[in-house]
Design an enzyme around this catalytic site. Structure first.
Site, PDB file in Angstrom:
ATOM      1  N   TYR A 110       0.776  -1.240   0.000  1.00 23.83           N
ATOM      2  CA  TYR A 110       0.000   0.000   0.000  1.00 23.83           C
ATOM      3  C   TYR A 110       0.806   1.288   0.000  1.00 23.83           C
ATOM      4  CZ  TYR A 110      -4.319  -2.477   0.247  1.00 23.83           C
ATOM      5  OH  TYR A 110      -5.379  -3.274  -0.082  1.00 23.83           O
ATOM      6  N   HIS A 170      -4.221   5.216   5.486  1.00 25.58           N
ATOM      7  CA  HIS A 170      -4.082   6.525   4.843  1.00 25.58           C
ATOM      8  C   HIS A 170      -4.864   6.561   3.533  1.00 25.58           C
ATOM      9  CE1 HIS A 170      -1.670   9.682   2.618  1.00 25.58           C
ATOM     10  NE2 HIS A 170      -1.997  10.322   3.724  1.00 25.58           N
ATOM     11  N   ASP A 171      -4.756   5.496   2.729  1.00 25.87           N
ATOM     12  CA  ASP A 171      -5.526   5.418   1.480  1.00 25.87           C
ATOM     13  C   ASP A 171      -7.019   5.470   1.767  1.00 25.87           C
ATOM     14  OD1 ASP A 171      -3.131   5.175   0.138  1.00 25.87           O
ATOM     15  OD2 ASP A 171      -3.440   3.085  -0.466  1.00 25.87           O
ATOM     16  N   ASP A 188      -2.921  12.905   6.693  1.00 28.66           N
ATOM     17  CA  ASP A 188      -1.463  12.858   6.604  1.00 28.66           C
ATOM     18  C   ASP A 188      -0.827  12.808   7.992  1.00 28.66           C
ATOM     19  OD1 ASP A 188      -1.793  12.960   3.883  1.00 28.66           O
ATOM     20  OD2 ASP A 188      -0.900  14.948   3.629  1.00 28.66           O
ATOM     21  N   GLY A 206      -0.976   3.453  -5.854  1.00 29.22           N
ATOM     22  CA  GLY A 206      -1.936   2.357  -5.849  1.00 29.22           C
ATOM     23  C   GLY A 206      -2.019   1.661  -4.509  1.00 29.22           C
ATOM     24  N   GLY A 252       3.007   3.966  -1.503  1.00 33.24           N
ATOM     25  CA  GLY A 252       3.388   4.368  -2.849  1.00 33.24           C
ATOM     26  C   GLY A 252       2.150   4.443  -3.717  1.00 33.24           C
TER      27      GLY A 252
END
Length: 138
Positions: free
Chosen positions: A43, A63-64, A105, A47, A45
């Site tokens: 996860y 985070h995604d 973030d 995509g 980076g």
């Protein structure tokens, strides 16, 4: 030498607020986010698919998911305002949408710091072909 070349290429792809995220990670962890997390696990980076490989990779998964819940602005392009003191981050923003990006973030940077001991070099530049499991829901 190859790793330095790859990091240079990754830096070219960092736009907008993602440099803010890089700076925030560095302030909280003392590490470069691009170097340590720019291509890590399934996860961290570009995509993301499969299952997080460890707690550090899970930080990127969460985070995604956090970015996926942001409405009304673009988490990868819109800038936000924050301050830092002694590795503490304060998101200070009148715009609720960009404040939400900052909070995503901030949570990730703190997660990286709190899970630095789980980081495993074997997941650095981990092949996406190893990330084929069904993904967890956010």
């Amino acid at each position: 030498m190859r790793a330095l070349w790859i990091m240079a290429v990754l830096l070219l792809g960092v736009e907008g607020h993602l440099m803010q995220f890089e700076n925030m990670i560095k302030k909280v962890t003392g590490r470069s986010g691009i170097w340590w997390y720019g291509s890590y696990g399934c996860y961290c980076g570009k995509g993301g698919q499969g299952l997080p490989q460890d707690a550090s990779d899970r930080c990127c998964f969460v985070h995604d998911c956090c970015y996926g819940k942001v409405n009304g602005c673009d988490p990868k392009d819109d800038f936000y305002v924050y301050s830092s003191e002694n590795r503490d981050i304060v998101c200070g923003e009148d715009n609720p949408c960009t404040k939400e990006i900052c909070e995503c973030d901030k949570a990730a940077a703190i997660c990286f710091r709190d899970n630095m001991d789980t980081y495993q070099n074997k997941y650095w530049f981990y092949p996406s072909s190893n990330c084929n499991e069904e993904s967890e829901p956010c």
